[in-house]
Design a protein around this motif. Structure first.
Motif, mmCIF file in Angstrom:
data_model
loop_
_atom_site.group_PDB
_atom_site.id
_atom_site.type_symbol
_atom_site.label_atom_id
_atom_site.label_comp_id
_atom_site.label_asym_id
_atom_site.label_seq_id
_atom_site.Cartn_x
_atom_site.Cartn_y
_atom_site.Cartn_z
ATOM 1 N N PRO A 162 0.821 -1.220 0.000
ATOM 2 C CA PRO A 162 0.000 0.000 0.000
ATOM 3 C C PRO A 162 0.848 1.259 0.000
ATOM 4 O O PRO A 162 1.988 1.278 0.474
ATOM 5 N N SER A 172 0.616 9.867 0.412
ATOM 6 C CA SER A 172 0.584 9.626 -1.033
ATOM 7 C C SER A 172 -0.847 9.439 -1.515
ATOM 8 O O SER A 172 -1.214 9.895 -2.606
ATOM 9 N N VAL A 173 -1.671 8.774 -0.709
ATOM 10 C CA VAL A 173 -3.067 8.545 -1.088
ATOM 11 C C VAL A 173 -3.826 9.864 -1.134
ATOM 12 O O VAL A 173 -4.700 10.061 -1.986
ATOM 13 N N LEU A 200 -2.909 11.432 -4.379
ATOM 14 C CA LEU A 200 -3.573 10.644 -5.414
ATOM 15 C C LEU A 200 -5.045 11.032 -5.518
ATOM 16 O O LEU A 200 -5.574 11.286 -6.613
ATOM 17 N N GLY A 201 -5.728 11.089 -4.367
ATOM 18 C CA GLY A 201 -7.149 11.403 -4.378
ATOM 19 C C GLY A 201 -7.439 12.802 -4.860
ATOM 20 O O GLY A 201 -8.377 13.023 -5.646
ATOM 21 N N LEU A 242 -9.100 4.473 -3.807
ATOM 22 C CA LEU A 242 -8.359 5.029 -2.664
ATOM 23 C C LEU A 242 -8.272 4.019 -1.524
ATOM 24 O O LEU A 242 -7.236 3.934 -0.837
ATOM 25 N N ALA A 260 -5.585 1.634 -2.598
ATOM 26 C CA ALA A 260 -4.252 2.240 -2.532
ATOM 27 C C ALA A 260 -3.757 2.332 -1.091
ATOM 28 O O ALA A 260 -2.569 2.166 -0.821
ATOM 29 N N ALA A 261 -4.667 2.600 -0.152
ATOM 30 C CA ALA A 261 -4.271 2.811 1.239
ATOM 31 C C ALA A 261 -4.095 1.515 2.016
ATOM 32 O O ALA A 261 -3.338 1.475 2.989
#
Length: 732
Positions: A108, A113-114, A117-118, A204, A207-208
């Motif tokens: 992850p 970073s998430v 990204l979001g 998301l 990703a997390a």
């Protein structure tokens, strides 16, 4: 990346094909170069699919939609032919992995970073929704990760909000596990922007946490969970509350309860670096992902040669949904970049984890570390960063080659441009036993302080941008000091060549700016001792305290010169000289030296700067026409989002020079830095920027032939003319 096969075309639509990036049931994706040298991912659709009118209609729509997109976080189509027997499209080559590839292979992403990204995916979706489009297939495989932010790809099934899909009536449009409940219920019917937000929430969460919120398995089972069951929230409780709230809101079953793209962006944007202006840097991604991106960029520099004989068939990069009876899942691999992201996954992940895929029994190969000693945070950090980037591209290009016998590592050390810190930095480098050579320091103060320490420890140190004479260093006494730039003592040579061979001049006037001190004296002495075309030289001085160049210019022009040389180092004072020459309507050649080549000169001189020619000891890779320079420029832009900086190509060559010395020593025994140092001076290395040769003997100096370059002020920029021995006459 795979070699081209014998049946692959050499060229398509003005693009030269270089390698295969991937192949699937629908077609092949190639790495290619456009006519201007830009790398692209070019997807060719198989004729049997193109024969289907519905498929060709979808393909035309994808090209039309993606061509019109202008957002920073989407990948647009750059060229296409939708009517060919085997239609094709080209997009910008994005060397980053997909989000799916990064998370499945490396774990992850960190919460920060998430958040980035979001925020940026929400911005991309908001731009789509603003023009009444819905993406309809937002998933990890359609999101590419690059240093300046994510890229959303694959618009093959994007439609206007509320529109019905152009496909079979029993098809489910999207990807199970990421499509919204309304997509699953309507069988590809009407969906709105809120559907994309549900998919974003799934992305998301994945990703997390590394977990798919509706699990895995047969597509019908995943679709049932999406419609009827709550998402798997394992790991979400540990996330920061704002991020957790966004994910929970997006995963609401009722579209009316989900946030809009603008609301998601607003909730996350306070932790997101600015999107406008230059690329915000590499801080948003973890190092393992950045290494993976670097490896991908390097492959573009060194594509495999075309395969002449038979080759094993490639496995299609497709996702097959099992268990459907009458209903089907439509996953159109519509974007070339999507297939690019899916190709080479296993090898890239191995490389990112510090391993190199090899053939045969030998898997453990040595690693030789190069230390970059640079000012990365001080007043000359731009120059230091450019050298760091050039060296990084060279290291990753080496490691990406097939059958390498050793890997290179690059460790950066920052001295902030401070002499005391430079000495401490040198001691830290020397305490690291894995270091085989040093590139840098990148400032005169740093080199003056650190080079003697490196030499005393027999550590090879390659000075890329610092003149050893200016730093008060001697390659005769410092036996491991390797300088790969032309010395300032020879800076008149390129202009002498230009005014003798390229634009023959028999009467030259020198405006000597006493504010430049001994530098101006040395320049003037060299010109007087060796005048252009063996002609005549007159010297006209301007006092250091004077800002009026008019009298000196008037005296100079009274000698009826064919050329005027400004012997000085100040951009502002050079601009005053230029204005005086323009006011006197001088139309001959005008020349100066690299310290003047700054924006301040162009601004202060204005139109009077036009036509001035300058020498410089560095190249401009983006203006060099060789295949290697074009590849380097493309890789640099792809990796760092900008044109190559000053001295970056020379730093790339410094790594190549060190690698050549390592090659000569072999890899079966431990290599000592002193061995590398000795080997450097016996090499003949044709670099990206220039040929590197050393005078054999005790001086260890570089042969100066063909190692400097010419630029000309033109249209408000410094236009690269080429290597001084190759530059052609230019109009003023």
């Amino acid at each position: 990346m795979r070699a081209l096969r014998a049946e692959d075309p050499e060229e398509l639509g003005g693009h030269r094909l270089l390698a295969r990036l991937g192949a699937g049931g629908m077609g092949v994706v190639y790495l290619a170069r456009s006519a201007d040298g830009t790398p692209v991912a070019l997807k060719v659709i198989r004729a049997e699919y193109a024969a289907d009118p519905a498929f060709r209609a979808r393909f035309r729509r994808e090209v039309r939609l993606a061509t019109g997109l202008t957002g920073r976080w989407v990948v647009a189509v750059t060229a296409a032919d939708t009517e060919a027997r085997e239609p094709w499209l080209a997009t910008a080559f994005v060397p980053g992995p997909s989000l799916a590839e990064a998370v499945d292979g490396l774990g992850p992403l960190p919460p920060e970073s998430v958040v980035v990204l979001g925020a940026r995916l929400a911005r991309a979706l908001g731009e789509l929704h603003a023009v009444d489009l819905v993406h309809r297939d937002v998933k990890p495989g359609n999101i590419l990760l690059v240093p300046d932010g994510p890229r959303l790809i694959d618009f093959g099934i994007a439609k206007g909000a509320g529109a019905t899909a152009l496909t079979a009536p029993d098809a489910v449009i999207g990807t199970p596990g990421y499509l919204s409940p309304e997509q699953a219920r309507t069988h590809g019917g009407k969906v709105g922007p809120a559907s994309d937000l549900f998919s974003l929430g799934c992305v998301l969460a994945y990703a997390a946490t590394g977990r798919r919120p509706f699990g895995t398995g047969d597509a019908p089972v995943v679709l049932y969970r999406t419609v009827h069951e709550p998402p798997d929230r394992t790991g979400l409780a540990q996330l920061p509350p704002p991020l957790r709230a966004v994910i929970d809101g997006c995963l609401a079953k009722d579209p009316a309860l989900r946030p809009t793209a603008a609301e998601v962006h607003s909730a996350m944007a306070h932790d997101d670096p600015p999107e406008e202006g230059p690329a915000p840097g590499t801080g948003w991604l973890p190092p393992a992902v950045l290494r993976l991106i670097a490896e991908r960029s390097a492959r573009a520099l060194d594509p495999p040669p075309r395969t002449a004989g038979p080759i094993a068939p490639e496995q299609p990069n497709t996702l097959t949904a099992q268990g459907f009876s009458r209903r089907r899942v439509l996953t159109i691999g519509g974007s070339a970049a999507a297939v690019l992201a899916a190709s080479g996954t296993a090898a890239s992940v191995l490389l990112a984890r510090g391993h190199l895929p090899t053939t045969g029994a030998r898997r453990d190969i040595p690693t030789h570390t190069i230390a970059l000693h640079a000012d990365l945070t001080g007043t000359q950090k731009t120059l230091g960063k450019a050298q760091e980037r050039g060296a990084l591209l060279a290291v990753t290009a080496h490691n990406a080659r097939a059958n390498v016998s050793y890997r290179l590592g690059l460790s950066s050390y920052d001295d902030g441009g401070d002499a005391a810190r430079a000495r401490d930095t040198a001691r830290r480098v020397l305490a690291t036993r894995s270091v085989s050579a040093v590139i840098g320091p990148t400032t005169t103060a740093g080199a003056r302080a650190a080079a003697p320490l490196y030499a005393a420890a027999s550590m090879p140190v390659v000075l890329v941008s610092v003149d050893d004479g200016t730093a008060g260093l001697s390659t005769t006494t410092l036996r491991t000091l390797c300088v790969t730039r032309a010395s300032d003592s020879s800076q008149t040579l390129p202009l002498l060549s230009y005014l003798t061979r390229t634009r023959p001049t028999h009467r030259t006037a020198v405006v000597q700016d006493r504010a430049a001190g001994e530098t101006a004296v040395d320049i003037t002495r060299n010109l007087v001792e060796t005048p252009p075309s063996d002609g005549t030289i007159t010297v006209h001085q301007v006092a250091a305290e004077s800002t009026d160049f008019g009298p000196a210019v008037a005296h100079a022009l009274a000698t009826r010169p064919q050329a005027v040389v400004y012997a000085g180092t100040s951009p502002g004072r050079a601009a005053a000289c230029a204005r005086a020459l323009a006011a006197a309507h001088f139309t001959g050649a005008v020349a100066g030296f690299e310290p003047v080549m700054r924006g301040a000169f162009l601004t202060a001189a204005g139109q009077a700067a036009e036509g001035w020619v300058f020498e410089a000891p560095y190249t401009q890779a983006q203006s060099v026409g060789t295949p290697a320079a074009k590849a380097f420029t493309a890789a640099y832009r792809a990796r760092f989002g900008a044109a190559p900086g000053r001295w970056s190509a020379e730093a790339y060559d410094a790594v190549g020079l060190i690698a050549r010395a390592l090659d000569a020593l072999g890899t079966t025994t431990t290599i000592e830095p002193a061995q590398v140092a000795e080997g450097l001076f016996h090499l003949a290395y044709d670099g990206l920027a220039k040929p590197i040769r050393f005078v054999q003997g005790t001086t260890h100096t570089m042969a100066l032939e063909n190692t400097a370059f010419l630029y000309q002020a033109s249209g408000g920029v410094f236009r690269f003319l080429g290597r001084y021995d190759q530059a052609r006459a230019v109009k003023t």
